[in-house]
Design a protein around this motif. Structure first.
Motif, PDB file in Angstrom:
ATOM      1  N   TYR A  54      22.066 -33.484 -34.939  1.00  8.04           N
ATOM      2  CA  TYR A  54      22.525 -32.096 -35.017  1.00  8.04           C
ATOM      3  C   TYR A  54      23.166 -31.614 -33.722  1.00  8.04           C
ATOM      4  O   TYR A  54      24.177 -30.915 -33.749  1.00  8.04           O
ATOM      5  CB  TYR A  54      21.393 -31.161 -35.463  1.00  8.04           C
ATOM      6  CG  TYR A  54      20.420 -30.771 -34.384  1.00  8.04           C
ATOM      7  CD1 TYR A  54      20.586 -29.588 -33.667  1.00  8.04           C
ATOM      8  CD2 TYR A  54      19.321 -31.573 -34.079  1.00  8.04           C
ATOM      9  CE1 TYR A  54      19.699 -29.228 -32.682  1.00  8.04           C
ATOM     10  CE2 TYR A  54      18.432 -31.222 -33.096  1.00  8.04           C
ATOM     11  CZ  TYR A  54      18.622 -30.057 -32.398  1.00  8.04           C
ATOM     12  OH  TYR A  54      17.733 -29.696 -31.415  1.00  8.04           O
ATOM     13  N   LEU A 108      26.385 -27.646 -39.279  1.00  7.01           N
ATOM     14  CA  LEU A 108      25.055 -28.144 -39.653  1.00  7.01           C
ATOM     15  C   LEU A 108      24.843 -28.197 -41.167  1.00  7.01           C
ATOM     16  O   LEU A 108      24.086 -29.032 -41.665  1.00  7.01           O
ATOM     17  CB  LEU A 108      23.972 -27.264 -39.020  1.00  7.01           C
ATOM     18  CG  LEU A 108      23.920 -27.264 -37.493  1.00  7.01           C
ATOM     19  CD1 LEU A 108      22.897 -26.253 -37.002  1.00  7.01           C
ATOM     20  CD2 LEU A 108      23.619 -28.655 -36.963  1.00  7.01           C
ATOM     21  N   ASP A 147      24.518 -31.300 -43.818  1.00  7.94           N
ATOM     22  CA  ASP A 147      23.295 -32.107 -43.820  1.00  7.94           C
ATOM     23  C   ASP A 147      22.144 -31.450 -44.564  1.00  7.94           C
ATOM     24  O   ASP A 147      20.999 -31.880 -44.446  1.00  7.94           O
ATOM     25  CB  ASP A 147      22.901 -32.484 -42.397  1.00  7.94           C
ATOM     26  CG  ASP A 147      23.741 -33.631 -41.857  1.00  7.94           C
ATOM     27  OD1 ASP A 147      24.328 -34.381 -42.671  1.00  7.94           O
ATOM     28  OD2 ASP A 147      23.820 -33.789 -40.621  1.00  7.94           O
ATOM     29  N   SER A 196      16.875 -33.609 -41.671  1.00 10.14           N
ATOM     30  CA  SER A 196      17.878 -33.071 -40.756  1.00 10.14           C
ATOM     31  C   SER A 196      17.409 -31.718 -40.214  1.00 10.14           C
ATOM     32  O   SER A 196      16.474 -31.108 -40.733  1.00 10.14           O
ATOM     33  CB  SER A 196      19.222 -32.908 -41.468  1.00 10.14           C
ATOM     34  OG  SER A 196      19.155 -31.852 -42.412  1.00 10.14           O
ATOM     35  N   TYR A 197      18.095 -31.248 -39.195  1.00  8.07           N
ATOM     36  CA  TYR A 197      17.774 -29.949 -38.591  1.00  8.07           C
ATOM     37  C   TYR A 197      17.803 -28.844 -39.649  1.00  8.07           C
ATOM     38  O   TYR A 197      16.870 -28.066 -39.775  1.00  8.07           O
ATOM     39  CB  TYR A 197      18.770 -29.653 -37.464  1.00  8.07           C
ATOM     40  CG  TYR A 197      18.481 -28.375 -36.737  1.00  8.07           C
ATOM     41  CD1 TYR A 197      17.555 -28.341 -35.700  1.00  8.07           C
ATOM     42  CD2 TYR A 197      19.129 -27.187 -37.082  1.00  8.07           C
ATOM     43  CE1 TYR A 197      17.271 -27.164 -35.025  1.00  8.07           C
ATOM     44  CE2 TYR A 197      18.859 -26.009 -36.408  1.00  8.07           C
ATOM     45  CZ  TYR A 197      17.937 -25.999 -35.387  1.00  8.07           C
ATOM     46  OH  TYR A 197      17.663 -24.834 -34.732  1.00  8.07           O
ATOM     47  N   HIS A 252      32.287 -31.294 -39.341  1.00 11.14           N
ATOM     48  CA  HIS A 252      31.133 -32.148 -39.620  1.00 11.14           C
ATOM     49  C   HIS A 252      31.564 -33.360 -40.452  1.00 11.14           C
ATOM     50  O   HIS A 252      31.197 -34.495 -40.140  1.00 11.14           O
ATOM     51  CB  HIS A 252      30.048 -31.364 -40.363  1.00 11.14           C
ATOM     52  CG  HIS A 252      28.838 -32.176 -40.699  1.00 11.14           C
ATOM     53  ND1 HIS A 252      27.620 -31.952 -40.107  1.00 11.14           N
ATOM     54  CD2 HIS A 252      28.650 -33.219 -41.546  1.00 11.14           C
ATOM     55  CE1 HIS A 252      26.744 -32.817 -40.584  1.00 11.14           C
ATOM     56  NE2 HIS A 252      27.346 -33.594 -41.478  1.00 11.14           N
TER      57      HIS A 252
END
Length: 169
Positions: free
Chosen positions: A3, A38, A41, A47-48, A102
């Motif tokens: 991340y 972000l 994900d 993931s975060y 991303h």
């Protein structure tokens, strides 16, 4: 990509875009980039963003797998249309760009991305790094250095600070 690498590389690309276009490098724009960078994900519970999704991430992964639907250009285009139709704010533009950045960043991973999902499940890639590897760490530090350079050269940090001055007073 982890991340923090997504955030820094996306901010670098967002800074590059802002330095060459009329877009302002404001707190709103950068917040949009960070959140957009972000969100793809959401398909990975570890993931975060996945750990903060209240179980949504597990359902998305179960239905589409990691780096499936959420890493598709079609899904990005739909999100871009909906978000920009609802608002043309700098946050919205940053969000749409961050999401695209991303996907672009994961394109350079050894796993690749299904750019043409749902029409094709083939993963497209130019394998430059593996998530968590030394090469990703080097990408992070290079992107961070370039972000500082671009921000200083084009006075983007001054612009950013001016955008938050209204919140401080």
């Amino acid at each position: 990509m982890r991340y923090h690498s997504h955030i820094v590389t996306s901010l670098l690309m967002g800074a590059a875009v802002a330095s060459q276009t009329p877009l302002s490098f404001t707190a709103s724009y950068t917040a949009g980039i960070v959140i957009g960078s972000l969100l793809p994900d959401i398909d990975e519970p570890n993931s975060y963003v996945g750990r903060r999704s209240f179980g949504v991430s597990g359902k998305v992964k179960e239905a589409f797998g990691h780096r499936g639907m959420t890493h598709s250009l079609l899904v990005w285009a739909v999100i871009a249309l909906v978000v920009t139709f609802e608002s043309s704010s700098l946050f919205s533009i940053g969000f749409v760009l961050g999401y695209l950045f991303h996907i672009m960043e994961d394109f350079f991973s050894v796993q690749g991305v299904p750019l043409l999902w749902p029409f094709q499940t083939k993963r497209y890639k130019i394998p430059l790094y593996r998530t968590g590897s030394f090469s990703e760490t080097m990408i992070f530090y290079l992107a961070f250095s370039l972000l500082i350079y671009v921000g200083m050269k084009y006075e983007l940090f001054t612009e950013w600070l001016q955008s938050i001055s209204g919140f401080v007073h």
